[in-house]
Design a protein around this motif. Structure first.
Motif, PDB file in Angstrom:
ATOM      1  N   GLU A 141       0.812  -1.212   0.000  1.00 14.29           N
ATOM      2  CA  GLU A 141       0.000   0.000   0.000  1.00 14.29           C
ATOM      3  C   GLU A 141       0.854   1.276   0.000  1.00 14.29           C
ATOM      4  OE1 GLU A 141      -3.566   2.098   2.576  1.00 14.29           O
ATOM      5  OE2 GLU A 141      -3.213  -0.046   2.811  1.00 14.29           O
ATOM      6  N   GLU A 142       1.937   1.280   0.751  1.00 14.24           N
ATOM      7  CA  GLU A 142       2.797   2.464   0.783  1.00 14.24           C
ATOM      8  C   GLU A 142       3.425   2.720  -0.580  1.00 14.24           C
ATOM      9  OE1 GLU A 142       5.645   2.656   3.961  1.00 14.24           O
ATOM     10  OE2 GLU A 142       4.198   1.855   5.400  1.00 14.24           O
ATOM     11  N   SER A 145       0.684   3.871  -3.074  1.00 18.18           N
ATOM     12  CA  SER A 145       0.238   5.219  -2.701  1.00 18.18           C
ATOM     13  C   SER A 145       1.230   6.246  -3.204  1.00 18.18           C
ATOM     14  CB  SER A 145       0.092   5.343  -1.185  1.00 18.18           C
ATOM     15  OG  SER A 145      -0.954   4.542  -0.726  1.00 18.18           O
ATOM     16  N   THR A 149       0.656   9.281  -5.916  1.00 19.10           N
ATOM     17  CA  THR A 149       1.024  10.659  -5.577  1.00 19.10           C
ATOM     18  C   THR A 149       2.015  11.216  -6.590  1.00 19.10           C
ATOM     19  OG1 THR A 149       0.692  10.109  -3.241  1.00 19.10           O
ATOM     20  CG2 THR A 149       1.908  12.126  -3.734  1.00 19.10           C
TER      21      THR A 149
END
Length: 165
Positions: A141-142, A145, A149
């Motif tokens: 997820e990091e 994400s 971004t």
């Protein structure tokens, strides 16, 4: 679902053609009641028992496909498939409308139905991962994400305001 069928429009027109006696509001009420009664009758005759009709058409289609092998006549198979597709579309619309009605009735009332709906929507909207620019699947997820971004940061910093319009 009704609006897709011209019979609905004709039924409403026939109901409103009646001319009961009385004051305007009384006449309107009578016409509405007649319209409701006629639409219920029309719906039951025209759309009622969709599931049973689907089952019957599937059986007829099965027999027609067996006959096709022997006779080579494809017209009946094509006709039945077309009718079956129409009935399946109607059934799908019916269930979609029923689920919407159920949602409106139950809504956000902390019901089992509400929790099941929210859970289902969460599963459907959950992003399990994305492919990075190199085509590698990223399911952390990091990491994804950061990929989102970075992508949108580059998109909006490299574009002029006129390009975004």
């Amino acid at each position: 679902m009704w609006m897709t069928d011209p019979g609905c429009h004709n039924t409403v027109i026939r109901a409103w053609e009646s001319n009961p006696d009385g004051l305007p509001m009384y006449r309107t009420t009578k016409k509405l009641k007649k319209c409701k009664k006629m639409l219920k009758k029309w719906s039951k005759a025209h759309f009622g028992y969709v599931t049973r009709k689907i089952k019957k058409i599937k059986e007829l289609l099965w027999k027609a496909e067996e006959d096709l092998v022997r006779t080579g006549d494809i017209q009946e198979v094509v006709r039945l498939k077309s009718e079956l597709n129409l009935l399946i579309d109607r059934e799908e619309q019916m269930w979609h409308q029923r689920s919407h009605v159920k949602w409106v009735q139950s809504g956000d009332q902390n019901t089992k139905f509400f929790h099941n709906t929210v859970t289902q929507r969460k599963r459907r909207n959950f992003i399990r991962g994305v492919r990075d620019e190199g085509g590698v699947w990223q399911n952390n997820e990091e990491v994804f994400s950061t990929l989102f971004t970075d992508y949108y940061t580059r998109l909006f910093t490299s574009s002029s305001p006129q390009e975004l319009d």
